[in-house]
Design a protein around this motif. Structure first.
Motif, PDB file in Angstrom:
ATOM      1  N   VAL A 180       0.865  -1.188   0.000  1.00 54.85           N
ATOM      2  CA  VAL A 180       0.000   0.000   0.000  1.00 54.85           C
ATOM      3  C   VAL A 180       0.900   1.235   0.000  1.00 54.85           C
ATOM      4  N   GLY A 181       0.880   1.994  -1.079  1.00 55.76           N
ATOM      5  CA  GLY A 181       1.683   3.223  -1.166  1.00 55.76           C
ATOM      6  C   GLY A 181       2.841   3.068  -2.135  1.00 55.76           C
ATOM      7  N   GLN A 182       2.991   4.060  -3.015  1.00 53.07           N
ATOM      8  CA  GLN A 182       4.132   4.046  -3.938  1.00 53.07           C
ATOM      9  C   GLN A 182       4.898   5.359  -3.841  1.00 53.07           C
ATOM     10  N   ASP A 195      -1.701   2.613  -5.067  1.00 54.10           N
ATOM     11  CA  ASP A 195      -1.294   3.975  -4.706  1.00 54.10           C
ATOM     12  C   ASP A 195      -2.358   4.972  -5.121  1.00 54.10           C
ATOM     13  N   GLU A 196      -2.791   5.722  -4.154  1.00 52.11           N
ATOM     14  CA  GLU A 196      -3.720   6.805  -4.462  1.00 52.11           C
ATOM     15  C   GLU A 196      -2.892   8.068  -4.595  1.00 52.11           C
ATOM     16  N   PRO A 197      -2.730   8.586  -5.793  1.00 52.63           N
ATOM     17  CA  PRO A 197      -1.839   9.739  -5.926  1.00 52.63           C
ATOM     18  C   PRO A 197      -2.372  10.939  -5.157  1.00 52.63           C
ATOM     19  N   ARG A 254       2.365  14.305  -1.617  1.00 50.94           N
ATOM     20  CA  ARG A 254       3.051  13.257  -0.859  1.00 50.94           C
ATOM     21  C   ARG A 254       4.528  13.633  -0.741  1.00 50.94           C
ATOM     22  N   ALA A 255       5.109  13.280   0.402  1.00 52.57           N
ATOM     23  CA  ALA A 255       6.475  13.696   0.736  1.00 52.57           C
ATOM     24  C   ALA A 255       7.467  13.351  -0.368  1.00 52.57           C
ATOM     25  N   SER A 256       7.351  12.158  -0.919  1.00 49.86           N
ATOM     26  CA  SER A 256       8.376  11.684  -1.857  1.00 49.86           C
ATOM     27  C   SER A 256       8.495  12.546  -3.106  1.00 49.86           C
ATOM     28  N   GLY A 310      15.428  15.247  -2.566  1.00 51.52           N
ATOM     29  CA  GLY A 310      16.122  14.013  -2.902  1.00 51.52           C
ATOM     30  C   GLY A 310      17.591  13.981  -2.490  1.00 51.52           C
ATOM     31  N   LEU A 311      17.960  14.941  -1.644  1.00 50.13           N
ATOM     32  CA  LEU A 311      19.359  15.063  -1.227  1.00 50.13           C
ATOM     33  C   LEU A 311      19.800  13.883  -0.353  1.00 50.13           C
ATOM     34  N   PHE A 312      21.016  13.408  -0.574  1.00 54.12           N
ATOM     35  CA  PHE A 312      21.616  12.469   0.385  1.00 54.12           C
ATOM     36  C   PHE A 312      22.998  12.976   0.754  1.00 54.12           C
ATOM     37  N   TYR A 354      -7.193   4.066  -4.219  1.00 49.31           N
ATOM     38  CA  TYR A 354      -7.122   4.049  -2.757  1.00 49.31           C
ATOM     39  C   TYR A 354      -7.310   2.614  -2.260  1.00 49.31           C
ATOM     40  N   PHE A 355      -6.513   2.203  -1.307  1.00 50.87           N
ATOM     41  CA  PHE A 355      -6.655   0.885  -0.693  1.00 50.87           C
ATOM     42  C   PHE A 355      -7.512   1.051   0.562  1.00 50.87           C
ATOM     43  N   ASP A 356      -8.681   0.416   0.538  1.00 50.23           N
ATOM     44  CA  ASP A 356      -9.633   0.582   1.641  1.00 50.23           C
ATOM     45  C   ASP A 356      -9.505  -0.607   2.593  1.00 50.23           C
ATOM     46  N   LEU A 389       2.252   8.991   5.906  1.00 50.39           N
ATOM     47  CA  LEU A 389       1.362   9.487   6.953  1.00 50.39           C
ATOM     48  C   LEU A 389      -0.060   8.958   6.822  1.00 50.39           C
ATOM     49  N   GLY A 390      -0.346   8.261   5.702  1.00 51.72           N
ATOM     50  CA  GLY A 390      -1.645   7.580   5.575  1.00 51.72           C
ATOM     51  C   GLY A 390      -1.837   6.588   6.719  1.00 51.72           C
ATOM     52  N   ALA A 391      -0.735   6.090   7.292  1.00 53.57           N
ATOM     53  CA  ALA A 391      -0.830   5.122   8.392  1.00 53.57           C
ATOM     54  C   ALA A 391      -1.485   5.723   9.636  1.00 53.57           C
ATOM     55  N   PHE A 436       6.135  -0.542   6.831  1.00 55.89           N
ATOM     56  CA  PHE A 436       7.465  -0.034   6.423  1.00 55.89           C
ATOM     57  C   PHE A 436       7.309   1.480   6.304  1.00 55.89           C
ATOM     58  N   ASN A 437       7.771   2.208   7.316  1.00 53.59           N
ATOM     59  CA  ASN A 437       7.401   3.626   7.405  1.00 53.59           C
ATOM     60  C   ASN A 437       8.447   4.385   8.236  1.00 53.59           C
ATOM     61  N   GLY A 438       8.135   5.639   8.553  1.00 52.13           N
ATOM     62  CA  GLY A 438       8.998   6.443   9.430  1.00 52.13           C
ATOM     63  C   GLY A 438      10.313   6.857   8.788  1.00 52.13           C
ATOM     64  N   LYS A 462      15.012  11.634   5.921  1.00 46.69           N
ATOM     65  CA  LYS A 462      16.101  11.044   5.125  1.00 46.69           C
ATOM     66  C   LYS A 462      15.659   9.828   4.320  1.00 46.69           C
ATOM     67  N   GLY A 463      14.501   9.945   3.698  1.00 46.25           N
ATOM     68  CA  GLY A 463      13.951   8.799   2.974  1.00 46.25           C
ATOM     69  C   GLY A 463      14.875   8.242   1.909  1.00 46.25           C
ATOM     70  N   VAL A 464      15.576   9.116   1.196  1.00 40.43           N
ATOM     71  CA  VAL A 464      16.415   8.657   0.085  1.00 40.43           C
ATOM     72  C   VAL A 464      17.535   7.758   0.594  1.00 40.43           C
TER      73      VAL A 464
HETATM   74  C1  LIG Z   1       9.858  19.510   2.017  1.00 36.88           C
HETATM   75  C2  LIG Z   1      10.489  18.158   2.120  1.00 36.88           C
HETATM   76  C3  LIG Z   1      11.799  17.978   1.691  1.00 36.88           C
HETATM   77  C4  LIG Z   1      12.405  16.733   1.808  1.00 36.88           C
HETATM   78  N1  LIG Z   1      13.680  16.590   1.341  1.00 36.88           N
HETATM   79  C5  LIG Z   1      14.286  15.394   1.443  1.00 36.88           C
HETATM   80  C6  LIG Z   1      15.597  15.223   0.940  1.00 36.88           C
HETATM   81  O1  LIG Z   1      16.191  16.130   0.367  1.00 36.88           O
HETATM   82  N2  LIG Z   1      16.188  14.004   1.101  1.00 36.88           N
HETATM   83  C7  LIG Z   1      15.543  12.967   1.708  1.00 36.88           C
HETATM   84  O2  LIG Z   1      16.131  11.887   1.825  1.00 36.88           O
HETATM   85  N3  LIG Z   1      14.279  13.091   2.179  1.00 36.88           N
HETATM   86  C8  LIG Z   1      13.650  14.283   2.063  1.00 36.88           C
HETATM   87  N4  LIG Z   1      12.381  14.424   2.530  1.00 36.88           N
HETATM   88  C9  LIG Z   1      11.769  13.281   3.236  1.00 36.88           C
HETATM   89  C10 LIG Z   1      11.196  12.251   2.274  1.00 36.88           C
HETATM   90  O3  LIG Z   1      10.344  12.919   1.399  1.00 36.88           O
HETATM   91  C11 LIG Z   1      10.451  11.166   3.051  1.00 36.88           C
HETATM   92  O4  LIG Z   1      11.330  10.522   3.937  1.00 36.88           O
HETATM   93  C12 LIG Z   1       9.875  10.083   2.119  1.00 36.88           C
HETATM   94  O5  LIG Z   1       9.359  10.659   0.968  1.00 36.88           O
HETATM   95  C13 LIG Z   1       8.790   9.270   2.786  1.00 36.88           C
HETATM   96  O6  LIG Z   1       8.356   8.333   1.833  1.00 36.88           O
HETATM   97  P1  LIG Z   1       7.101   7.402   2.083  1.00 36.88           P
HETATM   98  O7  LIG Z   1       7.002   6.500   0.906  1.00 36.88           O
HETATM   99  O8  LIG Z   1       7.172   6.773   3.426  1.00 36.88           O
HETATM  100  O9  LIG Z   1       5.844   8.402   2.160  1.00 36.88           O
HETATM  101  P2  LIG Z   1       5.059   9.183   1.017  1.00 36.88           P
HETATM  102  O10 LIG Z   1       5.940   9.831   0.062  1.00 36.88           O
HETATM  103  O11 LIG Z   1       4.074  10.043   1.720  1.00 36.88           O
HETATM  104  O12 LIG Z   1       4.279   8.048   0.214  1.00 36.88           O
HETATM  105  C14 LIG Z   1       3.160   7.375   0.746  1.00 36.88           C
HETATM  106  C15 LIG Z   1       2.266   6.985  -0.429  1.00 36.88           C
HETATM  107  O13 LIG Z   1       1.206   6.170   0.075  1.00 36.88           O
HETATM  108  C16 LIG Z   1       0.018   6.541  -0.602  1.00 36.88           C
HETATM  109  N5  LIG Z   1      -1.129   6.126   0.225  1.00 36.88           N
HETATM  110  C17 LIG Z   1      -1.387   6.468   1.509  1.00 36.88           C
HETATM  111  N6  LIG Z   1      -2.488   5.838   1.947  1.00 36.88           N
HETATM  112  C18 LIG Z   1      -2.938   5.085   0.882  1.00 36.88           C
HETATM  113  C19 LIG Z   1      -4.067   4.203   0.693  1.00 36.88           C
HETATM  114  N7  LIG Z   1      -4.912   3.908   1.682  1.00 36.88           N
HETATM  115  N8  LIG Z   1      -4.216   3.627  -0.524  1.00 36.88           N
HETATM  116  C20 LIG Z   1      -3.335   3.860  -1.526  1.00 36.88           C
HETATM  117  N9  LIG Z   1      -2.265   4.681  -1.390  1.00 36.88           N
HETATM  118  C21 LIG Z   1      -2.069   5.272  -0.200  1.00 36.88           C
HETATM  119  C22 LIG Z   1       0.140   8.048  -0.793  1.00 36.88           C
HETATM  120  O14 LIG Z   1      -0.688   8.493  -1.838  1.00 36.88           O
HETATM  121  C23 LIG Z   1       1.620   8.182  -1.134  1.00 36.88           C
HETATM  122  O15 LIG Z   1       1.803   8.074  -2.516  1.00 36.88           O
HETATM  123  C24 LIG Z   1      11.711  15.632   2.382  1.00 36.88           C
HETATM  124  C25 LIG Z   1      10.388  15.803   2.763  1.00 36.88           C
HETATM  125  C26 LIG Z   1       9.769  17.046   2.629  1.00 36.88           C
HETATM  126  C27 LIG Z   1       8.330  17.192   3.036  1.00 36.88           C
END
Ligand SMILES: Cc1cc2nc3c(=O)[nH]c(=O)nc-3n(C[C@H](O)[C@H](O)[C@H](O)COP(=O)(O)OP(=O)(O)OC[C@H]3O[C@@H](n4cnc5c(N)ncnc54)[C@H](O)[C@@H]3O)c2cc1C
Length: 352
Positions: free
Chosen positions: A12-14, A36-38, A42-44, A49-51, A170-172, A199-201, A314-316, A320-322
């Motif tokens: 759930v989530g891309q 994935d519900e766009p 979304r943060a990503s 994208g800096l590392f 959306y995954f319900d 944060l959908g979690a 798989f979250n949190g 520093k997601g990248v």
């Molecule tokens: C301003 C900003 C700058 C950043 N800069 C950096 C950086 O330079 N370098 C770095 O490493 N990190 C950076 N980050 C952090 C990084 O973006 C996050 O760590 C990372 O994107 C989190 O990824 P994720 O997949 O957990 O969450 P998300 O990107 O939020 O993805 C979750 C996905 O799940 C989907 N979803 C949720 N619920 C459902 C559902 N029920 N059904 C279907 N789909 C669902 C959402 O639509 C979304 O597509 C930054 C963040 C922000 C906000």
């Protein structure tokens, strides 16, 4: 009679978490379906994208730097081949010093063994003075760069669509049913569901007890007549976005603001810091916002729900997601395939 599909895992989530994990599982020949519900913000997609392995106000080596940075180099280079798209840009990072004292401190620090791996050079004099204010010299770091997250995510999505394992909906979770060894969802049977939904979690009936917190960040997009051959970082960073002379400037960190919008305060904070860093003129061509999924101990969160072993999180990935995603997605995939353990520091059980 409807035909059922059987897969190993539903993801759930891309975002970064779901995309990196999907590639790790496909590499291990697992059958997956990704939902994935766009959402625009979304943060990503907002991320620069800096590392960078040396971070924080005190500029220390980040947690597990050696493991994370060797994993990310390997993972994103390989991912470019798999998704057939350029998205990974290793690039040095330059941090100007603010004083002679800081310069002296880094002359000493550069000899420390852990730091040697990451420091390209310590400059005692202004070196990139046509671009930035670096009267006292600065620190040039290696093992840095950026991931073009837009290109990466769209590449993974196209690959998943091409393999018929992507659902743009959306995954319900109220429709999930299960027996002892599998879960069912709208005609799909799977061994496990992996919540990589950022944060959908917080809205999940299964995972809303986790202390996931939204940390708001704002960024600016600027256009200059200059092309920088390195990332500049002091107070803010400037990261290329692919178009000549266009850079993402970020980011703010605001725990209190929960509004889904850009703010005048965010803009003026970034402009003030940017003016302290660069010397070249620029136009602001955009501003954006997003929420990072963070945990109180700033560690990712991985593992199975205590009462529902086939529901996994798989979250949190926080700020520093990248850099965190490749190492921990690999660990997660090994665990899901029964080939390894999740390390203690990131186990979901620390919160239950
Ligand atoms: C301003 C900003 C700058 C950043 N800069 C950096 C950086 O330079 N370098 C770095 O490493 N990190 C950076 N980050 C952090 C990084 O973006 C996050 O760590 C990372 O994107 C989190 O990824 P994720 O997949 O957990 O969450 P998300 O990107 O939020 O993805 C979750 C996905 O799940 C989907 N979803 C949720 N619920 C459902 C559902 N029920 N059904 C279907 N789909 C669902 C959402 O639509 C979304 O597509 C930054 C963040 C922000 C906000």
């Amino acid at each position: 009679m409807s035909v059922e599909t059987k897969v190993d895992f539903i993801i759930v989530g891309q975002g970064l978490a779901g995309s990196v994990l999907a590639l790790e599982l496909v590499k291990r020949k697992k059958n997956i379906i990704v939902f994935d519900e766009p959402e625009k913000n979304r943060a990503s997609l907002i991320a620069a994208g800096l590392f960078n392995p040396v971070t924080g106000k005190l500029m220390t080596r980040t947690w597990k730097a050696a493991e994370l940075f060797s994993a990310l180099r390997f993972f994103y280079s390989e991912a470019e081949q798999v998704i057939k798209k350029k998205c990974f840009y290793p690039m040095p990072l330059y941090r100007p010093f603010l004083s002679v004292e800081e310069q002296n401190e880094w002359m000493g620090k550069s000899a420390e063994s852990g730091m040697l791996d990451h420091i390209e050079k310590v400059f005692p004099h202004s070196t990139y003075g046509s671009d930035v204010n670096d009267y006292f010299g600065g620190l040039l770091l290696k093992n840095c760069g950026y991931l073009d997250t837009t290109a990466f995510l769209s590449g993974v999505r196209q690959m998943l669509i091409g393999s018929n394992c992507f659902k743009d909906v959306y995954f319900d979770e109220t429709k999930v049913g299960w027996s002892d060894h599998e879960v069912r969802y709208e005609g799909i049977r799977a061994d496990k569901i992996i919540y990589a939904n950022g944060l959908g979690a917080q809205q999940s009936i299964f995972f809303n007890q986790l202390p996931l917190r939204a940390l708001k960040g704002e960024t600016l997009l600027i256009k200059t007549a200059s092309t920088f051959e390195r990332i500049y970082n002091r107070g803010v960073y400037l990261v290329p976005v692919g178009e000549k002379g266009v850079y993402k400037v970020g980011a703010t960190y605001n725990t209190k603001d929960k509004t889904g919008a850009t703010t005048a305060e965010g803009k003026s904070e970034l402009v003030e810091k940017l003016n302290g860093l660069i010397k070249v003129s620029y136009d602001i061509v955009g501003q954006d916002w997003g929420f990072r999924p963070t945990t109180p101990d700033r560690r990712p969160v991985l593992g199975a729900h205590p009462d529902h072993p086939n529901l996994v999180i798989f979250n949190g990935l926080g700020t520093k997601g990248v850099s965190l995603a490749p190492y921990f997605a690999s660990q997660m995939a090994q665990w899901l395939c029964g080939e390894g353990e999740i390390e203690k520091a990131v186990r979901v059980s620390r919160f239950y």
